[in-house]
Design a protein around this motif. Structure first.
Motif: not given
Length: 993
Positions: A418-424, A455-461
């Motif tokens: 989650a940390d690395v994904f949010e950063r990207i 996790l992906y669909f939380e930042r889908l937009r």
């Protein structure tokens, strides 16, 4: 007998060094090599025994070439020779290991013996050997006094000599071992639950029935050569009262059990079972199969230590084989890497990119090796997080996959991904993502979409906005004339793959996921439909087509007809890229068999190797779909209270013949399809390429069958006359012509082979997005212009159109095996005046096609009575109310129009019979793929025959002596039925007899 005795004496002379005379030793070695290919089985056995005896006692007296000639007897045509060779080569390698158990192996000896494990592994491909015989030999290759480190070094030396076939056999054997271990663990759990429940229930069965144990025995038995006998032996072992036997089995299943412990525990179990027990020999093989040796945790740790020690040097070229072995071992037996976090933490931080990539692949396959607390795990996870952003695309993909697997287990590793994904995502939304980090960032996002959908669909937009509105709108740096693909196009292709992979993470029932899939398909449609020139545009079209196939694995009903056609045309544009993707999608990933249509399109229109590859792919797809349809039928038969009509329609849509509907739709929308006026000219010459495509599909569908599916194919093709194109009504005529071409090809095959073409009692449904139902069958121009219905008016074929066959220029010429027979009454037929074909007097082939097209009453006017949605795929069904009537309205009589009496006027009975015989002979002269014919007097081969040269005559007489290599193979080198990876290559020639 003399040759057998001389083999024994020759071995003794060779072991003695031939009294110091090198010439005599070479002569004896040449004699033994000749006896290895003797025409007598007993002599070959004696020669194998003689050479292996010398190799064990005096290895320097045996040249490597002579020992390799013994290895070739693994392919002998006699099973006794093959099995003896397998055992003696194992004994020779064991003697070699014993000699150098404590010292460094000389190069000469290494070259002589290190190839033997690879040859033993290839034995898994033999039907009478398989892994059941190879596993005990591999488990006994090393004496007990050989240390674990030396064993690992011997295996690493052998891996350098391993070819692709041996590598596949090695992977298969590891997976088979893992499967039997899992089944044994389930049995032990069942036994433990039964014992505990029995004690608590005061003598009851505790909820575990005899049927549960019977299923467990059957699951274990499927891993043995004779499953029926193996199930009985498993039941006898279950009856053993000594609990130490099963505690010992549980010990063998532990990954950390060493080789020494495995040996002692196995001996104790066999001693407790007893040599006179009926299941003693079977238990011995069972213990070999379930033990972790020779590739357990001890082996993996030692190889990792060797790799870590060697990686500290500047050169890492020598590590290639070891790293490949570890990657293969992690993929097939991940449990062997328990407790190796320290070594992997060192490797993922290595300065060489190849070592880091291999370490990431090992960690991704065996993520449990990093599970649990510890400083080494924390160090490795921090390094993996860096690689997710700054590494290469391959490193980032495997690093992110490792973090995703660790996150699924919970604990402190849950937040790493989650940390690395949010950063990207944050860097991408602020446009702070560096172009140099873009490949790794996209690979990480792709893994998150596959492995962590929530996790992906939380930042889908934010992800969609970046890929669709930013990345895909960047201008391509290479112009339309550039022949190379730019970095921008490559990154855009990766972005399309990211969108596609995330579509498969959720089911279509999820409203948010369904909306996302539709948006992703719209993006693919725009990219695939871009007809711009240049390498960049072509690369993006192929990438979008591949991405569409990925989405279609789980969301085929959402793929629009236009996108289906565009993807198929891309397959024709870039067949080298797409054919393999289509085949793997249908065979391995459950892709709908509608996507066999573009494969048939390429098989009919391409040339050379591409055409051959497409035919092979189609030949692989059809049996797979047929097996899948049979499985669906078996599953459906177990359900109660089903509607027979609905079930009939559903089962037919799963049959491989059903892809003909999609193929006809595809070809009817092909830009090269002639219009109606052009197609009707010159007896339909413009439709010849269409015939090639449909004939390729027909050939694949009938090959390997007995014609049982021909009535269903007739039904499907005739019911196409009851629909119109839902996307373009003007394409309806092409659809009907293609249906008639396929009908004619099927009828020709069925007539030639004597297959039944009677009515099919099932019902047909069509996809609503592709076809619209009409009230009655379509007819041709005669009735459209108001004329009376005549024979042939339901056929849309051009007048005079016939199925013809031809060779492509790249095809091998067919050998003329016998002289062409003169046709009967050729002069009389040629002298007979024949009028030009017309609507009132069609040619014989056209009349025959028309009769085919109108039989069984399939074109009586029918009413649309119901529509059907099957398995999420919307379908329409021509009006078919009852199975017994096949959908024919009983109040309307069937149209029966006999042929006009004057069609054969003026011809005698003998001439008519001769004419019919000539037509039957012409039907028999069809090529294997029903292609367009060239003028030839050679007799054509039947459908499915291959162009092969005549077999040479068997050599006779006595073969000359001397030292020379003999290429001898076996005809019995069939593929292992347990081997999903097809371990063996095509069998070579049998030994000379």
């Amino acid at each position: 007998e003399i040759r057998i005795e001389m083999c024994k004496w020759g071995a003794q002379f060779l072991a003695a060094g031939a009294a110091g005379d090198a010439t005599v030793a070479a002569e004896i070695a040449g004699y033994l090599e000749d006896r290895l290919i003797d025409f007598e089985e007993k002599v070959r056995i004696a020669a194998v025994t003689a050479v292996c005896d010398v190799a064990e006692s005096t290895p320097r007296a045996v040249d490597p070439e002579l020992l390799m000639a013994v290895g070739e007897r693994m392919l002998d045509k006699k099973a006794n020779v093959r099995q003896l060779t397998l055992k003696r080569l194992g004994s020779a390698y064991r003697a070699y290991v014993s000699r150098f158990a404590d010292v460094e192996t000389p190069t000469e000896e290494s070259q002589r013996f290190d190839w033997l494990p690879s040859a033993l592994l290839r034995g898994c491909a033999h039907p009478d050997i398989r892994h059941h015989a190879v596993e005990p030999i591999l488990a006994d290759l090393f004496p007990a006094r050989v240390s674990a480190e030396r064993r690992s070094l011997f295996w690493l030396q052998a891996l350098c000599k391993m070819d692709e076939r041996a590598s596949k056999a090695f992977t298969f054997m590891l997976r088979a071992k893992q499967a039997v271990q899992q089944d044994m663990r389930r049995y032990l759990e069942l036994r433990q639950a039964h014992r505990a429940a029995t004690q608590n229930a005061a003598g009851g069965d505790g909820g575990v029935s005899d049927e549960d144990f019977a299923r467990s025995f059957a699951a274990l038995a499927r891993h043995f050569p004779e499953p029926a006998k193996a199930a009985g032996f498993a039941e006898k072992l279950h009856e053993v009262k000594d609990g130490n036997v099963f505690r010992g089995i549980a010990t063998l299943l532990k990954p950390e059990t060493s080789a020494a412990e495995t040996s002692s525990v196995s001996q104790d179990i066999l001693k407790r079972v007893g040599g006179k027990h009926a299941a003693h020999d079977w238990t011995r093989l069972l213990l070999v199969k379930i033990s972790q040796q020779p590739f357990g945790n001890e082996h993996a740790r030692k190889v990792l230590e060797v790799v870590v020690g060697a990686s500290k040097e500047k050169s890492v070229g020598s590590l290639t084989s070891a790293l490949e072995h570890l990657v293969q071992l992690a993929h097939s037996a991940p449990q062997a890497f328990v407790g190796t976090a320290k070594e992997l933490a060192v490797l993922v931080a290595h300065r060489d990119a190849a070592v880091v990539t291999a370490a990431c692949r090992i960690a991704a396959s065996a993520a449990t090796c990093l599970d649990g607390p510890g400083a080494h795990k924390a160090k490795a996870c921090e390094r993996l997080k860096v690689l997710c952003v700054e590494g290469t695309a391959a490193q980032a993909k495997h690093a992110a996959r490792t973090l995703a697997k660790l996150a699924a287990t919970g604990g402190t590793a849950k937040d790493h991904l989650a940390d690395v994904f949010e950063r990207i995502v944050e860097d991408a939304s602020r446009d702070d993502l560096l172009d140099s980090n873009l490949p790794a960032a996209l690979a990480t996002i792709q893994v998150v979409g596959q492995e962590a959908a929530e996790l992906y669909f939380e930042r889908l937009r934010d992800i969609e906005s970046y890929i669709v509105d930013d990345l895909l709108t960047r201008p391509l740096t290479n112009g339309s004339r550039a022949s190379s693909v730019s970095a921008t196009a490559q990154m855009q292709a990766r972005g399309l793959k990211v969108l596609a992979k995330a579509c498969c993470a959720r089911s279509a029932g999820d409203a948010e996921a369904a909306a996302y899939v539709r948006r992703a398909l719209d993006v693919m449609s725009r990219v695939v439909g871009d007809s711009g020139a240049g390498a960049d545009r072509a690369h993006l079209r192929v990438a979008a087509a591949k991405a569409t196939l990925v989405i279609a694995r789980t969301h085929h009903p959402l793929v629009s007809p236009q996108l289906f056609v565009d993807v198929s045309l891309v397959a024709e544009e870039a067949p080298e890229e797409m054919i393999g993707k289509l085949q793997r999608g249908v065979v391995a990933h459950g892709l709908h068999h509608a996507y066999a249509a573009p494969v048939a399109l390429v098989a009919g229109r391409a040339k050379g190797e591409v055409r051959h590859a497409a035919k092979e792919a189609l030949a692989a797809i059809v049996p797979c779909v047929r097996r899948r349809a049979a499985a669906v039928k078996v599953a459906a038969s177990k359900r109660a209270n089903q509607d027979a009509a609905a079930l009939s329609r559903t089962l037919l849509t799963h049959s491989p013949e059903y892809f003909l509907t999609y193929l006809a739709f595809l070809v009817s929308h092909h830009p090269d399809l002639p219009d109606r006026a052009t197609g009707d000219e010159n007896q339909g010459t413009a439709y010849r390429w269409c015939q090639q495509v449909m004939s390729a599909a027909v050939t694949a569908l009938v090959t390997g069958t007995s014609g049982e599916s021909v009535p269903a194919a007739f039904k499907i093709l005739r019911k196409l006359k009851f629909v119109v194109d839902a996307t373009d009504e003007t394409a309806r005529h092409g659809l009907y012509v293609l249906s008639d071409i396929a009908l004619l090809a099927f009828h020709k095959e069925a007539t030639k082979r004597g297959w039944d073409t009677g009515p099919f009692p099932g019902q047909v449904a069509f996809p609503r997005a592709f076809f619209t139902l009409q009230q009655k069958a379509a007819t041709n121009n005669a009735t459209e212009e108001g004329g009376n219905v005549r024979v042939g008016d339901y056929s849309h074929l051009p007048v005079g159109f016939e199925i013809k066959a031809a060779r492509h220029a790249s095809d091998q010429p067919r050998a003329k095996t016998w002289a062409a027979k003169p046709k009967k009454h050729a002069a009389a037929r040629d002298a007979k005046p024949v009028a030009e074909p017309s609507r009132t007097m069609p040619s014989r082939a056209a009349r025959k096609a028309a009769i085919v097209d109108g039989e069984d009453g399939d074109y009586e006017e029918e009413e649309e009575e119901e529509e059907l949605a099957i398995a999420g795929n919307e379908m329409v069904t021509p009006g078919v109310a009852k199975l017994v009537s096949y959908g024919i309205r009983t109040e309307v009589p069937m149209l029966e129009l006999p042929a006009p009496p004057d069609w054969d006027a003026g011809a005698s009975d003998d001439e008519a019979a001769a004419k019919d015989g000539a037509e039957a002979e012409e039907d028999d002269e069809s090529d294997s793929d029903l292609e367009i014919a060239v003028t030839t007097t050679k007799k054509k081969k039947p459908l499915g025959a291959r162009n092969t040269a005549p077999a040479p005559a068997s050599p006779g007489g006595k073969h000359s002596a001397g030292k020379r290599r003999k290429e001898a193979r076996t005809k019995e080198n069939a593929s292992d039925p347990y081997d999903d990876a097809v371990l063996d290559e095509p069998a070579a020639k049998a030994a000379r007899t």
